[in-house]
Design an enzyme around this catalytic site. Sequence first.
Site, short mmCIF file in Angstrom:
data_model
loop_
_atom_site.label_atom_id
_atom_site.label_comp_id
_atom_site.label_asym_id
_atom_site.label_seq_id
_atom_site.Cartn_x
_atom_site.Cartn_y
_atom_site.Cartn_z
N LYS A 104 -20.40 13.97 13.06
CA LYS A 104 -21.67 14.03 12.34
C LYS A 104 -21.95 15.51 12.05
CE LYS A 104 -26.43 12.28 12.81
NZ LYS A 104 -27.33 11.55 13.71
N ILE A 133 -32.90 13.89 9.57
CA ILE A 133 -32.10 13.13 10.57
C ILE A 133 -32.94 12.02 11.19
CG2 ILE A 133 -30.18 13.45 12.17
CD1 ILE A 133 -30.44 16.35 12.19
N SER A 186 -29.26 7.56 11.58
CA SER A 186 -28.91 8.76 10.85
C SER A 186 -27.43 9.09 10.87
CB SER A 186 -29.70 9.94 11.41
OG SER A 186 -29.31 10.23 12.73
N ILE A 210 -31.57 9.12 18.48
CA ILE A 210 -32.86 9.32 19.14
C ILE A 210 -33.77 8.10 18.92
CG2 ILE A 210 -34.14 10.45 17.28
CD1 ILE A 210 -35.18 12.48 19.34
N GLY A 211 -33.31 7.19 18.03
CA GLY A 211 -34.14 6.01 17.78
C GLY A 211 -33.30 4.84 17.28
N GLY A 212 -31.98 5.08 17.20
CA GLY A 212 -31.08 4.04 16.70
C GLY A 212 -29.97 4.62 15.85
N SER A 213 -29.86 5.93 15.84
CA SER A 213 -29.02 6.63 14.86
C SER A 213 -27.52 6.49 15.06
CB SER A 213 -29.39 8.12 14.83
OG SER A 213 -30.60 8.29 14.13
#
Lengths: 564, 564
Positions: B155, B204, B230, B251-254
């Site tokens: 990434k 992001i 992301s 951080i939330g599903g990335s």
Amino acid sequence: MVDISGLLNFTDDVSNFKLYESEWVPKVVKYNEELKKKIPAEYQIDSSLVPGDLDDSTFSPIKFLYDNKILSKREFEITDTPAHLLVEKIASMELSSVEVLKAFVHRAVICQQFTNFVMDFFFEEGLKKAAELDKILKETGKTVGPLHGLPISLKEQVGYGGKITTGGWVSNIENVLEKDAVTIQVLRKLGAVFYVRTSQPQTIMHLDTDNNIIGRTRNSYNTLLSPGGSSGGEGACVSFGGSAMGVGTDIGGSIRAPAAFCGCFGLRPTSRRISTAGGVSAAGGQESVVAVCGPLTRYIDDVELFMESYINSGNPWDIDPWSLRIPWRKISAPIPQNLTIAVMYDDGVVKPLPPIERGLKIVVEKLKNAGVNIIEFKPIKTQEAYETVNILYNCDGNEKQKSLLKPSGEPLLPLTKWCLSFGKGDKPLSITENRNLNMIRDYLRGLYLDYMVNNKVDFILSPNYPSVAPSHKEGPHYWGYTSLWNILDMPSLTFPTYLYQDPSIDIVKDASYKPRSTIDEIEQIKYDAKSAAGAPIALQLTGRRYFDEEVVAAGKMIDALLKA
Amino acid sequence: MVDISGLLNFTDDVSNFKLYESEWVPKVVKYNEELKKKIPAEYQIDSSLVPGDLDDSTFSPIKFLYDNKILSKREFEITDTPAHLLVEKIASMELSSVEVLKAFVHRAVICQQFTNFVMDFFFEEGLKKAAELDKILKETGKTVGPLHGLPISLKEQVGYGGKITTGGWVSNIENVLEKDAVTIQVLRKLGAVFYVRTSQPQTIMHLDTDNNIIGRTRNSYNTLLSPGGSSGGEGACVSFGGSAMGVGTDIGGSIRAPAAFCGCFGLRPTSRRISTAGGVSAAGGQESVVAVCGPLTRYIDDVELFMESYINSGNPWDIDPWSLRIPWRKISAPIPQNLTIAVMYDDGVVKPLPPIERGLKIVVEKLKNAGVNIIEFKPIKTQEAYETVNILYNCDGNEKQKSLLKPSGEPLLPLTKWCLSFGKGDKPLSITENRNLNMIRDYLRGLYLDYMVNNKVDFILSPNYPSVAPSHKEGPHYWGYTSLWNILDMPSLTFPTYLYQDPSIDIVKDASYKPRSTIDEIEQIKYDAKSAAGAPIALQLTGRRYFDEEVVAAGKMIDALLKA
């Protein structure tokens, strides 16, 4: 006395004398009346044996205890046995839990008469538990866990279900928690016996121990001196032998200052290895400098007993999601020739005083003679670390502290004003500022890690504080020698050198020394060779983050050298 | 299209069209010209083979690749070999690193033509490294590490020394970092070969991948659909076979949204096991919801290869003080009969759509048939967790995001406005409020831990998102199915069910369903059975904090069942 008034950065005095006098003082009086009743009278020495001027004399309760053979021979034998051997003797039924508890209670009660370290006492409960444990062992032939029958003292701040937990704030004087803190749950499961909870200072943010509930705690080596803090009740108790080991907490030196000042061992583990969940504090949700929980002991092997049993048999991660699932690795004491220790003779911020200089010199000599590779540690941004950690402590603008102080309006003690003045004092930072400081913190952590890895440094040896215990009337002001390892979150072991301050040797020779700063001046002025007589000289051994096992193993090796 | 304008909580639009047009667009143009030159022309397919309406068609690049046998048989063999077998073949010199790299580069270049996932490409450098590794192996007979010769995609946000690292912000378009991020240092040491860095969205913080630098990335199963985000560039690349494995952050599903939407594996490890240090992000110093780094792979065993080699051979704690020193425990796949899995059919906030309902049902049936004890998971404060995590993401009032968006004045993409509106949007919280939310977070963590321990639940099986990949024109709005495990910091594995959306089966049957809330309505309205044709159906397996090893081992067992 040192005048620190010019440095006070705390403008919003929450004291409310009227409210305090009318509503809270009666509660404090009642608390103390209850407390008095809880201390078993049968174990107390005649009050005529307790000097009336303890607060003004260099009286040594520990010396008194041994010189006057206050305990029976058997009681001395039991209470002077290291915990890791005691649990073996209990497990083999050579000793009963009940007998062991009674011996420690006797010693704790005497300690209380001299040092005033007790916030809560529950002998009957402890006795009942000890009897139960004896019964289980007798009937099943098995212990309930590796700490079966071991009398352990607890810093009062650690929440105890069904009992009042004040944390030293008067506003909490009727605060009964429903649930045991995680650490109490874990230790209970391992077989520990509880009977005494020990004092901490107002705000839990002094390196001394004094609060408006039970007042001042004294040093068991010299009642004129501070026992350290904030786990100062533990320092007084453990070093006197009032418990087989004790549980403290540390966010800036609160395990290590008491261990150092009272001459016992204290481990500040890496954060999240020993749980702090369920305690009363002003640091809830604060993650910039994480408080830790750890043991105070009289014997180095008992630090390992605590850590190993707590982690490997306690599985704290089953009840606390923050507890790291890292098994305790039992490793043997290292070979001196394989070690490199960097020595911090001076952090460059506050110059160490004569007894510490002497202690460092003697210990370094012994290490060198044993073959340890000694190099000098040149301070890495210690001033920046000190300033950063101080800002982080109070970055909420003391909001949480005020919310705990305000309801009672209790008067602020001098060291409370001092700690509330750290950093930006009452000025709250923004979240962005807090995050930026976290990044500075992480940058500092990187510098220290790189230093150790690149120079193949196994440990850093340093003072805990510029001097031995200061008088409790002044107390300690400079936290930098301990708080450095808090901001870096590196495991640090405080250990006794078995050397003691000697007024005839440890005198300031360089009268022309110009202090580097106000904080340096405060600590230099405070030192009084005469009144510090007999104070234990301690040092601090620090390792890499999560290398707690290595620190304890090296502590064993050093202790053997120092005892030899 | 869904109209979300009424929900936008972001008032301070930092866009500055004039500045952007005059100063930054030329830089973006230059960046893209350079990028174009970096893609090796010799591996590209004839542009006539690439449909002109990719953004509006349900074209499947993966199907195209296999149907038209675009690669040679040998190239297919190499690039379809799981990474853990590839490293064995390279180590035994059955394959050379150079040949392996070339095969993946060929596939990556074709993937780029369809999906536009590349932010940076450096074939020559990769080739040089691969040749070096071949030489070392030939001369010494030894690999440099367990990932010797393995082509890994990164990434772009993960800082790469000497190269531009934008993180998707136009203002970073000339940002050349000096040092490699810790994860790159570690993987390099293990023998990985780098050649491609993949796209992420502006900020992001979308579960989609679109930015003002290279534009939109497409899904390799259906170019009409979002690849997730992301780490969407990784999703497109890894699932297409453009690399042997990829590195994402979450951080939330990335990691999990791209893995789910693109039909590959993605592990969100417990925080601090794989280092995020040295990346470009807006979350520096933010510790309430800690971002993690983890692998995306086409084969479940490769998740383990990544984790085990990274941790056990990489020793990240030697360079990153935040890296937990917890060895990776290699454990075998569990016996189904010994497992209890709680199934979250619906989180109670947003109702899953038909393909996910079908996927869950089929997978649960297979698990039951294999002997797994299945119980229903009744949502535990999922609404509160969703609200809390959303407030925490933006609790600095978007200050850091604005500081990265403002300098270029780049236009805000719709999903940027969406994510900047989470929680309190532009209103910064106080540190005290932040701490209180951290305590709510820890309370929630305690509830989930207690649930699992008390009910002897080993894992929780759930959707990753209410549906399969949405169209990239709308993108995903609801994060709750993944962000739940971020706020709880529990390890989660996204895995393919080998089922795909079928427009003839996966149709909404209950037309009378009344959405529970606006966010539910947004997701219900968005689903279009026809356009989602062929989208992979994925699920998520979550275990206890620090039980990453158990999650991966169970993932192996489930994968074997699903493949059988």
